[in-house]
Motif scaffolding. Structure first.
Motif, PDB file in Angstrom:
ATOM      1  N   LYS A   1      -2.849 -18.254  -5.661  1.00 27.81           N
ATOM      2  CA  LYS A   1      -3.051 -17.800  -7.038  1.00 27.81           C
ATOM      3  C   LYS A   1      -3.078 -16.279  -7.110  1.00 27.81           C
ATOM      4  N   PHE A   2      -3.823 -15.649  -6.217  1.00 28.50           N
ATOM      5  CA  PHE A   2      -3.929 -14.199  -6.245  1.00 28.50           C
ATOM      6  C   PHE A   2      -2.627 -13.532  -5.814  1.00 28.50           C
ATOM      7  N   CYS A   3      -1.906 -14.146  -4.894  1.00 31.86           N
ATOM      8  CA  CYS A   3      -0.613 -13.578  -4.497  1.00 31.86           C
ATOM      9  C   CYS A   3       0.406 -13.694  -5.622  1.00 31.86           C
ATOM     10  N   ARG A   4       0.327 -14.735  -6.389  1.00 30.29           N
ATOM     11  CA  ARG A   4       1.208 -14.846  -7.565  1.00 30.29           C
ATOM     12  C   ARG A   4       0.838 -13.786  -8.598  1.00 30.29           C
ATOM     13  N   ASN A   5      -0.451 -13.513  -8.746  1.00 30.36           N
ATOM     14  CA  ASN A   5      -0.884 -12.423  -9.631  1.00 30.36           C
ATOM     15  C   ASN A   5      -0.347 -11.086  -9.111  1.00 30.36           C
ATOM     16  N   ALA A   6      -0.399 -10.896  -7.799  1.00 31.27           N
ATOM     17  CA  ALA A   6       0.116  -9.666  -7.195  1.00 31.27           C
ATOM     18  C   ALA A   6       1.608  -9.521  -7.486  1.00 31.27           C
TER      19      ALA A   6
ATOM     20  N   LEU B   1       0.921   2.532 -14.825  1.00 30.55           N
ATOM     21  CA  LEU B   1       1.485   2.458 -13.475  1.00 30.55           C
ATOM     22  C   LEU B   1       0.403   2.510 -12.395  1.00 30.55           C
ATOM     23  N   ALA B   2      -0.599   3.331 -12.596  1.00 32.05           N
ATOM     24  CA  ALA B   2      -1.687   3.402 -11.622  1.00 32.05           C
ATOM     25  C   ALA B   2      -2.398   2.051 -11.539  1.00 32.05           C
ATOM     26  N   ARG B   3      -2.692   1.449 -12.688  1.00 27.81           N
ATOM     27  CA  ARG B   3      -3.444   0.182 -12.678  1.00 27.81           C
ATOM     28  C   ARG B   3      -2.633  -0.977 -12.116  1.00 27.81           C
ATOM     29  N   CYS B   4      -1.376  -1.114 -12.522  1.00 24.39           N
ATOM     30  CA  CYS B   4      -0.624  -2.278 -12.029  1.00 24.39           C
ATOM     31  C   CYS B   4      -0.242  -2.118 -10.560  1.00 24.39           C
ATOM     32  N   SER B   5       0.022  -0.893 -10.092  1.00 22.38           N
ATOM     33  CA  SER B   5       0.335  -0.732  -8.667  1.00 22.38           C
ATOM     34  C   SER B   5      -0.904  -0.981  -7.806  1.00 22.38           C
ATOM     35  N   ARG B   6      -2.067  -0.603  -8.310  1.00 20.26           N
ATOM     36  CA  ARG B   6      -3.316  -0.902  -7.592  1.00 20.26           C
ATOM     37  C   ARG B   6      -3.612  -2.394  -7.593  1.00 20.26           C
ATOM     38  N   SER B   7      -3.226  -3.055  -8.651  1.00 22.35           N
ATOM     39  CA  SER B   7      -3.477  -4.486  -8.787  1.00 22.35           C
ATOM     40  C   SER B   7      -2.746  -5.298  -7.722  1.00 22.35           C
TER      41      SER B   7
ATOM     42  N   THR C   1      -2.060  -4.574  -4.444  1.00 27.66           N
ATOM     43  CA  THR C   1      -2.812  -4.635  -3.183  1.00 27.66           C
ATOM     44  C   THR C   1      -4.190  -5.265  -3.378  1.00 27.66           C
ATOM     45  N   ALA C   2      -4.794  -5.026  -4.532  1.00 24.16           N
ATOM     46  CA  ALA C   2      -6.117  -5.606  -4.795  1.00 24.16           C
ATOM     47  C   ALA C   2      -6.056  -7.130  -4.844  1.00 24.16           C
ATOM     48  N   ASN C   3      -5.020  -7.675  -5.462  1.00 30.32           N
ATOM     49  CA  ASN C   3      -4.883  -9.132  -5.539  1.00 30.32           C
ATOM     50  C   ASN C   3      -4.589  -9.743  -4.175  1.00 30.32           C
ATOM     51  N   ILE C   4      -3.778  -9.070  -3.373  1.00 24.17           N
ATOM     52  CA  ILE C   4      -3.515  -9.570  -2.015  1.00 24.17           C
ATOM     53  C   ILE C   4      -4.818  -9.595  -1.224  1.00 24.17           C
ATOM     54  N   ALA C   5      -5.602  -8.525  -1.329  1.00 27.09           N
ATOM     55  CA  ALA C   5      -6.882  -8.454  -0.616  1.00 27.09           C
ATOM     56  C   ALA C   5      -7.853  -9.518  -1.109  1.00 27.09           C
ATOM     57  N   GLU C   6      -7.944  -9.676  -2.422  1.00 23.08           N
ATOM     58  CA  GLU C   6      -8.888 -10.656  -2.952  1.00 23.08           C
ATOM     59  C   GLU C   6      -8.496 -12.071  -2.558  1.00 23.08           C
ATOM     60  N   GLY C   7      -7.205 -12.377  -2.641  1.00 23.95           N
ATOM     61  CA  GLY C   7      -6.744 -13.706  -2.236  1.00 23.95           C
ATOM     62  C   GLY C   7      -7.046 -13.992  -0.778  1.00 23.95           C
ATOM     63  N   HIS C   8      -6.832 -13.013   0.067  1.00 27.65           N
ATOM     64  CA  HIS C   8      -7.095 -13.180   1.496  1.00 27.65           C
ATOM     65  C   HIS C   8      -8.574 -13.465   1.735  1.00 27.65           C
ATOM     66  N   GLY C   9      -9.423 -12.850   0.947  1.00 31.70           N
ATOM     67  CA  GLY C   9     -10.861 -13.028   1.116  1.00 31.70           C
ATOM     68  C   GLY C   9     -11.394 -14.357   0.604  1.00 31.70           C
ATOM     69  N   ARG C  10     -10.580 -15.115  -0.077  1.00 35.97           N
ATOM     70  CA  ARG C  10     -11.022 -16.420  -0.590  1.00 35.97           C
ATOM     71  C   ARG C  10     -11.044 -17.502   0.486  1.00 35.97           C
ATOM     72  N   PHE C  11     -10.311 -17.312   1.548  1.00 38.55           N
ATOM     73  CA  PHE C  11     -10.278 -18.255   2.682  1.00 38.55           C
ATOM     74  C   PHE C  11      -9.889 -19.672   2.280  1.00 38.55           C
TER      75      PHE C  11
ATOM     76  N   ARG D   1       0.843  -1.206   0.000  1.00 43.76           N
ATOM     77  CA  ARG D   1       0.000   0.000   0.000  1.00 43.76           C
ATOM     78  C   ARG D   1       0.875   1.253   0.000  1.00 43.76           C
ATOM     79  N   LEU D   2       1.891   1.273   0.848  1.00 48.45           N
ATOM     80  CA  LEU D   2       2.804   2.422   0.893  1.00 48.45           C
ATOM     81  C   LEU D   2       3.528   2.588  -0.439  1.00 48.45           C
ATOM     82  N   TYR D   3       3.883   1.482  -1.068  1.00 51.23           N
ATOM     83  CA  TYR D   3       4.527   1.512  -2.386  1.00 51.23           C
ATOM     84  C   TYR D   3       3.580   2.124  -3.419  1.00 51.23           C
TER      85      TYR D   3
END
Length: 124
Positions: A64-69, A39-45, A47-57, A14-16
């Protein structure tokens, strides 16, 4: 841990993302739909992928989502290198952002290793 916001890797990424957003404010206008958008889209992607992966439980989905991140994190660095090559950012700024990238990359790889271990243990 209840929320992705508790993850150290998400906090650092997030800080990055915020540092990149601040850097984008210095880019020339003609880059608005080029490097700024990329740059805006890939940097947002990241944190978004980390969040989405975490929400999959589920460890496999989270991996998979962390590898995407991690892929988005690398894409971000590539675009920053491009910005440096085109004299949009200085080498000093690139190196500053690269240091943050390396920290995020290390934390993300550590989290991926943790998830792989947990996945393997759950198959036990």
């Amino acid at each position: 841990m209840n929320s992705f916001e508790d993850l150290e890797v998400w906090k650092h990424c997030r800080l990055y993302r915020i540092a990149i957003r601040e850097t984008l404010k210095t880019f020339p206008r003609e880059e608005k739909y080029l490097l700024i958008d990329q740059l805006a889209r890939c940097s947002r992607s990241v944190t978004a992928n980390i969040a989405e992966g975490h929400g999959r439980f589920h460890y496999a989905d989270n991996l998979k989502f962390c590898r995407n991140a991690r892929g988005s994190l690398n894409e971000t660095l590539d675009h920053l290198i491009c910005a440096n090559d085109e004299n949009i950012i200085t080498t000093e700024k690139l190196n500053e952002l690269r240091t943050s990238y390396e920290n995020c990359f290390r934390l993300l790889n550590g989290y991926i290793a943790y998830l792989k271990t947990r996945l393997d243990q759950s198959k036990g």
